[in-house]
Write a protein that holds these residues in place. Sequence first.
Motif, PDB file in Angstrom:
ATOM      1  N   GLY A 173       0.841  -1.187   0.000  1.00  0.00           N
ATOM      2  CA  GLY A 173       0.000   0.000   0.000  1.00  0.00           C
ATOM      3  C   GLY A 173       0.874   1.235   0.000  1.00  0.00           C
ATOM      4  O   GLY A 173       2.030   1.182  -0.445  1.00  0.00           O
ATOM      5  N   VAL A 174       0.340   2.317   0.504  1.00  0.00           N
ATOM      6  CA  VAL A 174       1.099   3.567   0.533  1.00  0.00           C
ATOM      7  C   VAL A 174       1.123   4.140   1.939  1.00  0.00           C
ATOM      8  O   VAL A 174       0.300   3.788   2.791  1.00  0.00           O
ATOM      9  CB  VAL A 174       0.506   4.618  -0.434  1.00  0.00           C
ATOM     10  CG1 VAL A 174       0.579   4.132  -1.865  1.00  0.00           C
ATOM     11  CG2 VAL A 174      -0.922   4.970  -0.045  1.00  0.00           C
ATOM     12  N   VAL A 175       2.080   5.009   2.174  1.00  0.00           N
ATOM     13  CA  VAL A 175       2.127   5.759   3.434  1.00  0.00           C
ATOM     14  C   VAL A 175       0.972   6.759   3.417  1.00  0.00           C
ATOM     15  O   VAL A 175       0.849   7.556   2.490  1.00  0.00           O
ATOM     16  CB  VAL A 175       3.476   6.488   3.584  1.00  0.00           C
ATOM     17  CG1 VAL A 175       3.458   7.379   4.820  1.00  0.00           C
ATOM     18  CG2 VAL A 175       4.622   5.493   3.651  1.00  0.00           C
ATOM     19  N   SER A 176       0.119   6.690   4.426  1.00  0.00           N
ATOM     20  CA  SER A 176      -1.015   7.607   4.514  1.00  0.00           C
ATOM     21  C   SER A 176      -0.630   8.914   5.191  1.00  0.00           C
ATOM     22  O   SER A 176      -1.115   9.983   4.830  1.00  0.00           O
ATOM     23  CB  SER A 176      -2.163   6.954   5.288  1.00  0.00           C
ATOM     24  OG  SER A 176      -2.537   5.723   4.718  1.00  0.00           O
TER      25      SER A 176
ATOM     26  N   ALA B  53      -2.629  -3.575   4.324  1.00  0.00           N
ATOM     27  CA  ALA B  53      -3.497  -4.513   5.045  1.00  0.00           C
ATOM     28  C   ALA B  53      -2.706  -5.245   6.123  1.00  0.00           C
ATOM     29  O   ALA B  53      -1.791  -6.009   5.837  1.00  0.00           O
ATOM     30  CB  ALA B  53      -4.108  -5.511   4.072  1.00  0.00           C
ATOM     31  N   ILE B  54      -3.074  -4.998   7.379  1.00  0.00           N
ATOM     32  CA  ILE B  54      -2.441  -5.626   8.538  1.00  0.00           C
ATOM     33  C   ILE B  54      -3.543  -6.299   9.346  1.00  0.00           C
ATOM     34  O   ILE B  54      -4.593  -5.703   9.582  1.00  0.00           O
ATOM     35  CB  ILE B  54      -1.726  -4.583   9.412  1.00  0.00           C
ATOM     36  CG1 ILE B  54      -0.652  -3.850   8.602  1.00  0.00           C
ATOM     37  CG2 ILE B  54      -1.109  -5.237  10.638  1.00  0.00           C
ATOM     38  CD1 ILE B  54       0.462  -4.728   8.106  1.00  0.00           C
TER      39      ILE B  54
ATOM     40  N   SER C 203       2.578  -2.449  13.957  1.00  0.00           N
ATOM     41  CA  SER C 203       2.268  -2.543  15.384  1.00  0.00           C
ATOM     42  C   SER C 203       0.784  -2.533  15.707  1.00  0.00           C
ATOM     43  O   SER C 203       0.323  -3.304  16.539  1.00  0.00           O
ATOM     44  CB  SER C 203       2.946  -1.390  16.134  1.00  0.00           C
ATOM     45  OG  SER C 203       2.669  -1.414  17.497  1.00  0.00           O
ATOM     46  N   GLN C 204       0.002  -1.654  15.076  1.00  0.00           N
ATOM     47  CA  GLN C 204      -1.395  -1.494  15.447  1.00  0.00           C
ATOM     48  C   GLN C 204      -2.266  -1.245  14.232  1.00  0.00           C
ATOM     49  O   GLN C 204      -1.786  -0.813  13.190  1.00  0.00           O
ATOM     50  CB  GLN C 204      -1.549  -0.326  16.430  1.00  0.00           C
ATOM     51  CG  GLN C 204      -1.010  -0.609  17.801  1.00  0.00           C
ATOM     52  CD  GLN C 204      -0.126   0.497  18.337  1.00  0.00           C
ATOM     53  OE1 GLN C 204       0.024   1.539  17.701  1.00  0.00           O
ATOM     54  NE2 GLN C 204       0.476   0.282  19.484  1.00  0.00           N
ATOM     55  N   ILE C 205      -3.546  -1.516  14.406  1.00  0.00           N
ATOM     56  CA  ILE C 205      -4.517  -1.203  13.370  1.00  0.00           C
ATOM     57  C   ILE C 205      -5.705  -0.502  14.012  1.00  0.00           C
ATOM     58  O   ILE C 205      -5.943  -0.653  15.204  1.00  0.00           O
ATOM     59  CB  ILE C 205      -5.009  -2.462  12.607  1.00  0.00           C
ATOM     60  CG1 ILE C 205      -5.647  -3.475  13.575  1.00  0.00           C
ATOM     61  CG2 ILE C 205      -3.879  -3.091  11.817  1.00  0.00           C
ATOM     62  CD1 ILE C 205      -6.242  -4.682  12.894  1.00  0.00           C
ATOM     63  N   PHE C 206      -6.423   0.260  13.208  1.00  0.00           N
ATOM     64  CA  PHE C 206      -7.693   0.813  13.651  1.00  0.00           C
ATOM     65  C   PHE C 206      -8.786  -0.066  13.071  1.00  0.00           C
ATOM     66  O   PHE C 206      -8.849  -0.262  11.856  1.00  0.00           O
ATOM     67  CB  PHE C 206      -7.867   2.255  13.173  1.00  0.00           C
ATOM     68  CG  PHE C 206      -9.215   2.818  13.519  1.00  0.00           C
ATOM     69  CD1 PHE C 206      -9.490   3.210  14.815  1.00  0.00           C
ATOM     70  CD2 PHE C 206     -10.207   2.926  12.571  1.00  0.00           C
ATOM     71  CE1 PHE C 206     -10.740   3.718  15.142  1.00  0.00           C
ATOM     72  CE2 PHE C 206     -11.448   3.428  12.890  1.00  0.00           C
ATOM     73  CZ  PHE C 206     -11.710   3.825  14.176  1.00  0.00           C
ATOM     74  N   SER C 207      -9.628  -0.612  13.950  1.00  0.00           N
ATOM     75  CA  SER C 207     -10.629  -1.557  13.478  1.00  0.00           C
ATOM     76  C   SER C 207     -11.829  -1.587  14.401  1.00  0.00           C
ATOM     77  O   SER C 207     -11.682  -1.497  15.615  1.00  0.00           O
ATOM     78  CB  SER C 207     -10.027  -2.962  13.378  1.00  0.00           C
ATOM     79  OG  SER C 207     -11.015  -3.905  12.998  1.00  0.00           O
TER      80      SER C 207
ATOM     81  N   MET D 262      -9.187  -2.468   8.405  1.00  0.00           N
ATOM     82  CA  MET D 262     -10.197  -1.541   7.893  1.00  0.00           C
ATOM     83  C   MET D 262      -9.559  -0.345   7.189  1.00  0.00           C
ATOM     84  O   MET D 262     -10.175   0.704   7.044  1.00  0.00           O
ATOM     85  CB  MET D 262     -11.104  -1.050   9.022  1.00  0.00           C
ATOM     86  CG  MET D 262     -12.026  -2.109   9.571  1.00  0.00           C
ATOM     87  SD  MET D 262     -13.171  -1.487  10.818  1.00  0.00           S
ATOM     88  CE  MET D 262     -14.245  -0.458   9.827  1.00  0.00           C
ATOM     89  N   GLY D 263      -8.292  -0.487   6.796  1.00  0.00           N
ATOM     90  CA  GLY D 263      -7.690   0.566   5.980  1.00  0.00           C
ATOM     91  C   GLY D 263      -6.739   1.502   6.693  1.00  0.00           C
ATOM     92  O   GLY D 263      -6.168   2.381   6.068  1.00  0.00           O
ATOM     93  N   ILE D 264      -6.588   1.346   8.015  1.00  0.00           N
ATOM     94  CA  ILE D 264      -5.675   2.221   8.760  1.00  0.00           C
ATOM     95  C   ILE D 264      -4.755   1.357   9.608  1.00  0.00           C
ATOM     96  O   ILE D 264      -5.222   0.623  10.481  1.00  0.00           O
ATOM     97  CB  ILE D 264      -6.434   3.212   9.659  1.00  0.00           C
ATOM     98  CG1 ILE D 264      -7.366   4.092   8.809  1.00  0.00           C
ATOM     99  CG2 ILE D 264      -5.464   4.077  10.434  1.00  0.00           C
ATOM    100  CD1 ILE D 264      -8.194   5.065   9.626  1.00  0.00           C
ATOM    101  N   SER D 265      -3.460   1.453   9.339  1.00  0.00           N
ATOM    102  CA  SER D 265      -2.461   0.676  10.080  1.00  0.00           C
ATOM    103  C   SER D 265      -1.369   1.614  10.575  1.00  0.00           C
ATOM    104  O   SER D 265      -1.114   2.662   9.975  1.00  0.00           O
ATOM    105  CB  SER D 265      -1.846  -0.400   9.187  1.00  0.00           C
ATOM    106  OG  SER D 265      -2.838  -1.196   8.582  1.00  0.00           O
TER     107      SER D 265
END
Length: 522
Positions: A218-221, A244-245, A266-270, A276-279
Motif C-alpha cells: 500500500g502507501v504511506v497515509s 493490510a495488517i 504494530s497497530q490497526i484501527f478496526s 479496515m484501511g488504517i495501520s
Amino acid sequence: MNAHVRLGLIGLISLTMPLAACAKQDSTSGSAAAIAPTIAQSSAPQIVTGLPDFTRLVEQVAPGVVNIDATIGGPDEDSAAGAQFDGSQGIDESQIPEIFRQIFGPGLQMPGMDGEGGRMRPRGKSMGSGFIISPDGYILTNNHVVDGSSTVQVKLSDGRSLKAKVVGTDQGYDVALLKIDARNLPSLRMGTANSLKPGQWVVALGSPFGLDHSVTAGVVSATGRTQAGMGGPNYVRFIQTDVAINPGNSGGPLLNTSGEVVGINSQIFSQSGGYMGISFAIPIDLAISAADQLKKTGKVSRAMLGVTMNPEISEAMASKLGLPDTNGVLVTSVQPGSGADKAGIKPMDVITEFNGEKVSDYSDLPSRVAPLPPGTKVSLTVIRDGKPRKVEVTLTALEQKAVGDAGGLQDETDSDGTPGASPAVPQRALGFSVQELPESQRQRLGLPEGGVVISSVSRALAAETGLAPGLVVLQVNRSEISSVADFNKAVAGIKKGDVLMLLVQSPRGVRQFVAVTVGGAG
C-alpha cells in the motif's frame, strides 16, 4: 441474499451506472466527442507510469522474516488469555493501552495481541511476526507479542523452529529484542523512516492469522502520528499506512521499495478486529535505537523536559495568554530539579517550538523529547504573557512515576471527626465556589503548597469547562493559592468578560488549566 452481499451489489451498481452513462454520451453526442481529442492531446506530464512489481523484493526479503509463537503463562497455568478467548470472543479491551482507547475508543487493535482474532488462536498463545536484524540471531518484534510469555518459539523461513530468549522489552516503544542460537542467518537491511512521505509505496510481510510470509502492499497515509489524549505514554511518532495488517502481523517489517525496513507493524484501527484501511508502524530508527539499548543494558532510557502539559489550549486560553493561535503546549507544572526547572520554565508558559520546529499540541512534544539521550541540550521557544523568548534546556533522564488514586475529596473529616473544610465561599459571579482544603486531604494529595477545593459548580459552567466539586484549585492566573483568602485576593476586581486561568488538580493527581470566563456560564 446476505445483507453484506446486497450492499456490495448496490455499491457496485451505483459505481458502474454513471460510467455506463458517460460511455453512451460519447457515442451519441458530438459535443462530448469533440472534447475527447483535447484531453488526449494534453501535454501534462505523466506522473504515474504503472503499478510496481514487488516479486523481486519479496524474494530477497522473505527469508529474513520469521513467525513468532509465545506461550502466555506457565505450561500448567490456565492463563487469563486462554480463559478469555475461547474462539467466540473479541478483543480484551483491558489489554489496549489507555491512551489508545481514549483516542479511538474500542476500535484500535494490536495485531497479534492476546484476544485479537481470538477465533484463530489456541488458548494461552500469542501469535506474531518478527524479522532478523543480524546474522547471529537477533530478532526485532513488538513487546505486546511476547509480553507475559513463558516461552517463545521462532519459526524460520527454512522450516526450523527455535526457542528464543527475550533479551529485553520496552512497553513505551512497544519493542522487543529476541535472540536465537543460530548463525549465518539472512538479515534485513535497515532504512530510515525520516524521509518517508505520504503517497510512497510500502510493503508488509508477516503471519496474519498464522499464514506465514504473507505479503501486502500500500502507501504511506501519513507520518508523525502521535497518541493524542491523556493517561499514558506518548513516545512514538507512528507511520500511518493503508497496508493490510491483521492479527499476527504485529512485529513484522514495513519495507520501502528498496527492500529496506522503515518500520515495525504494530497497530490497526478496526471496529471488527480485522483490517479496515488504517495501520500504524513504529519508525525503524526509534526501534533500532531501543534495540541497541536493550542489547547493552536490558532497558531503554528516555529523556524528559520535566513538565506536565495541558490537554488543550482553548480560544479563551489563547486570548488570555496572548497567543496568536491555539498551537503549542501549555505547561501545568514543572518538576523540581529538572531541566525545565533549571531553565526557568513556569506553569502557564507555552512552548511553541522545539529545536526550531513548531510544536502543534501536547501530544507532539513527548515524542520529540523522549528519543533523545539524557544530557542533550535543546532549544525551546516559550511564550510568557504574550512575549516569546528562547530557552536552552538540558534534558534529564525520564523517571517513570505512576499516578495513584489519591482518593475522593468529598465527605472528608479531620481526625477528631469534625468537618475539615471551612464554610463554602460563594462566588456567584464565577459560577463556582471554593472552600478550605482539609489538612488530611492536603497531606494525602501531597500538596505542601496548599490549595482550595471546589465545593459547588453551576451546571452551565460544569458543562462548558469540566469543572466539578472535589477539584483542587492551586493557581489563579499566575497567583499561587494556599487558602480561601489567597483565592479571594486573586479574583478581587474581576469583571464580566474577564478570563481566569485556573490550575486544578484532580483526586488522582492530574493537573490541568481550565479557562473560566467571568459571567460567561454562571
